[in-house]
Design a protein around this motif. Structure first.
Motif, PDB file in Angstrom:
ATOM      1  N   ASP A  75      38.896 -92.689 -25.497  1.00 17.28           N
ATOM      2  CA  ASP A  75      39.784 -93.235 -25.076  1.00 17.28           C
ATOM      3  C   ASP A  75      40.957 -93.160 -25.696  1.00 17.28           C
ATOM      4  O   ASP A  75      42.033 -93.824 -25.216  1.00 17.28           O
ATOM      5  N   GLN A  76      41.112 -92.710 -26.902  1.00 18.50           N
ATOM      6  CA  GLN A  76      42.409 -92.580 -27.776  1.00 18.50           C
ATOM      7  C   GLN A  76      43.029 -91.147 -27.435  1.00 18.50           C
ATOM      8  O   GLN A  76      43.934 -90.814 -27.848  1.00 18.50           O
ATOM      9  N   LYS A 136      35.582 -89.194 -16.340  1.00 21.68           N
ATOM     10  CA  LYS A 136      36.456 -89.305 -15.128  1.00 21.68           C
ATOM     11  C   LYS A 136      37.214 -90.671 -15.060  1.00 21.68           C
ATOM     12  O   LYS A 136      38.342 -90.586 -14.699  1.00 21.68           O
ATOM     13  N   PRO A 137      36.459 -91.880 -15.114  1.00 22.37           N
ATOM     14  CA  PRO A 137      37.597 -93.012 -15.034  1.00 22.37           C
ATOM     15  C   PRO A 137      38.707 -92.844 -15.869  1.00 22.37           C
ATOM     16  O   PRO A 137      39.531 -93.397 -15.643  1.00 22.37           O
ATOM     17  N   LEU A 138      38.505 -92.336 -17.096  1.00 18.73           N
ATOM     18  CA  LEU A 138      39.681 -92.326 -18.247  1.00 18.73           C
ATOM     19  C   LEU A 138      40.562 -91.486 -17.697  1.00 18.73           C
ATOM     20  O   LEU A 138      42.008 -91.652 -17.724  1.00 18.73           O
ATOM     21  N   LYS A 139      40.258 -90.433 -16.621  1.00 11.92           N
ATOM     22  CA  LYS A 139      41.286 -89.413 -16.113  1.00 11.92           C
ATOM     23  C   LYS A 139      42.000 -90.452 -14.935  1.00 11.92           C
ATOM     24  O   LYS A 139      43.132 -90.046 -14.575  1.00 11.92           O
ATOM     25  N   ASP A 140      41.123 -91.070 -14.078  1.00  7.79           N
ATOM     26  CA  ASP A 140      41.644 -91.776 -13.039  1.00  7.79           C
ATOM     27  C   ASP A 140      42.876 -92.887 -13.556  1.00  7.79           C
ATOM     28  O   ASP A 140      43.840 -92.921 -13.061  1.00  7.79           O
ATOM     29  N   ARG A 141      42.462 -93.414 -14.828  1.00  5.12           N
ATOM     30  CA  ARG A 141      43.624 -94.292 -15.365  1.00  5.12           C
ATOM     31  C   ARG A 141      44.643 -93.777 -15.720  1.00  5.12           C
ATOM     32  O   ARG A 141      45.877 -94.090 -15.929  1.00  5.12           O
TER      33      ARG A 141
END
Ligand code: 5AD
Ligand code: SF4
Length: 445
Positions: free
Chosen positions: A39-40, A67-72
């Motif tokens: 996440d960094q 994927k959720p990191l990319k969505d954000r």
């Protein structure tokens, strides 16, 4: 502004480990720094392995987690390299709309350019072409920045053996050997920078140089490495029994720097299955090699790979594998249940054996081997072993660690300054994955 932090996950074999080291260097060259939390990161890369379905599923699982990191954060760049990338290519971009970059096993060197392209032009890209021999020879990974006392050195790449179960020849390409002069130059440089142990790696190091009459044999290469000042230990992996020459066997008796450990995958103890696997040797030949090795080096320890449940493996074939394990008494085995791989010839063989039968065979084999391994490791207790100290141990303060000639990790209390030195250590306890030792008391004290 771009977030120039990258997070890298590596799956699979030493080849991928070396490719990942190269990735770290290459990305460093364009101003990226490595972080240990996804996440960094502004760039996340997976260096994948396709050798078994389990490794493939794991890689896809990890990709899904990002994927959720990319969505954000739509600016985040997600990339996949290694053997799955090579095999699946463009298909991956279609299947995973959140994936930005796919790079194959021959394209690691192009990563800086590809990452810049994705970042600057906001395009998705795929690069999985195989390179010709001459271009590949220019691109062997070599890394002389010293950050350890022990290093991998790539001597060959690819594989021409086409074992019927194996995807490697398709995803790593044809076999090529790196010129020996270049290898030796790299090792001399590493020695000057403090490296004490080198592990020569390749898919099948025993066939090193065989395609080029003017080139050294693998045993010839080992002899030259043995003569390099500063290098105190040599290891190599992986070996194929079919190409293990008498000259190489003799090296275990004559080269004092060569560690007394050989990983020699047999895969199965039944001639019928070995033939179906296209391995190119028989059970008898394998046992003959083991005899010769033990004659020239009585305390050599052997490890191996075994595949259980290859199509057509019946109880009597499996019994032969079990008998072979009892006969050879490997120090350790790496065992796998057969996993059909798309594109390999074995994938087309009808497989009648139910999964539960394969699992039961696998469990029985593990039980037998655990007993043999435990007996081997316990025999270490009370002995004094030469340990190449690598640094501080994770076991706690004041503890350092290194490896024995048999490649076992030894933890013991000692000064950090011993790092990079080979010291005698008395083994006091044996665990599943390591040994506990102590520095012997000095005589006269
Ligand atoms: N299924 C199971 N094991 C495999 N290996 C390679 N391909 C397969 C497969 N399709 C194992 C072999 C090899 C090791 C690296 O992985 O034992 O030596
Ligand atoms: Fe695969 Fe056989 Fe080549 Fe090893 S020797 S990489 S098992 S094809």
């Amino acid at each position: 502004m771009n977030n120039k932090a990258f997070y890298l996950e590596t799956f699979g074999c030493q080849m991928n480990v070396v490719d990942s080291e190269r990735i770290v260097d290459l990305l460093g060259g364009i101003g990226y720094r490595q972080v240990d939390k996804p996440d960094q990161a502004g760039l996340i890369l997976l260096n994948t392995c396709a050798v078994r379905d389990k490794a493939v599923r794991k890689a896809y699982g990890h990709l899904g987690r990002f994927k959720p990191l990319k969505d954000r954060n739509p600016e985040l760049i997600l990339g996949m390299g290694g053997c799955i990338a090579q095999q699946e290519g463009k298909q991956l971009l279609e299947e995973f709309p959140y994936l930005d970059l796919v790079f194959g096993t021959h394209n690691v060197h192009r990563l800086p350019e590809l990452v810049q392209k994705v970042a600057d032009k906001h395009v998705r890209c795929e690069e999985t072409d195989f390179l010709d021999r001459d271009t590949r020879l220019q691109l062997f990974p070599s890394r002389t920045g010293q950050d350890a006392y022990t290093r991998f050195v790539t001597v060959m790449q690819g594989c021409d053996n086409f074992c019927s179960y194996c995807v490697v020849p398709y995803v790593r390409g044809r076999e090529i050997s790196r010129p020996s002069e270049e290898i030796l130059e790299e090792i001399r440089e590493l020695a000057l920078q403090g490296v004490r142990e080198v592990t020569l790696i390749g898919q099948n190091v025993n066939s090193y140089g065989l395609k080029d009459e003017a080139e050294l044999s693998f045993a010839g290469l080992l002899k030259q490495v043995n003569a390099i000042n500063g290098i105190e230990r040599i290891r190599f992996t992986t070996s194929h029994p079919k190409d293990l020459s008498d000259e190489l066997i003799d090296c275990f008796g004559s080269l004092e720097k060569l560690c007394k450990h050989l990983h020699l995958p047999i895969q199965c103890g039944s001639d019928k299955i070995l033939r179906a696997m296209n391995r190119g040797y028989t059970r008898e030949r394998y046992l003959e090699i083991v005899d010769c090795l033990r004659r020239v080096c009585p305390d050599i320890r052997l490890t191996t790979d075994i595949i259980v449940g290859f199509p057509g493996e019946h109880d009597e074939d499996f019994t032969e594998t079990m008998a072979l394990l009892e006969e050879v008494r490997f120090a350790e085995i790496y065992s796998f249940i057969y996993s059909p791989r798309k594109g390999t010839t074995a994938a087309d063989i009808e497989d009648e054996t139910p999964a539960e039968v394969k699992q039961a065979r696998f469990d029985r084999m593990l039980e037998l081997q655990q007993m043999i391994s435990r007996q081997t490791w316990e025999a270490d207790v009370g002995t004094i072993q030469e340990v190449l100290v690598e640094g501080e141990s994770r076991m706690g303060e004041g503890q350092i660690f290194g490896r024995s000639t048999w490649n076992r990790i030894v933890n013991f209390t000692g000064p950090a300054e011993l790092a990079g030195h080979i010291v005698p250590v008395k083994i006091v306890k044996s665990y599943r994955n390591s040994l506990l030792g102590e520095l012997p008391e000095k005589r006269g004290s």
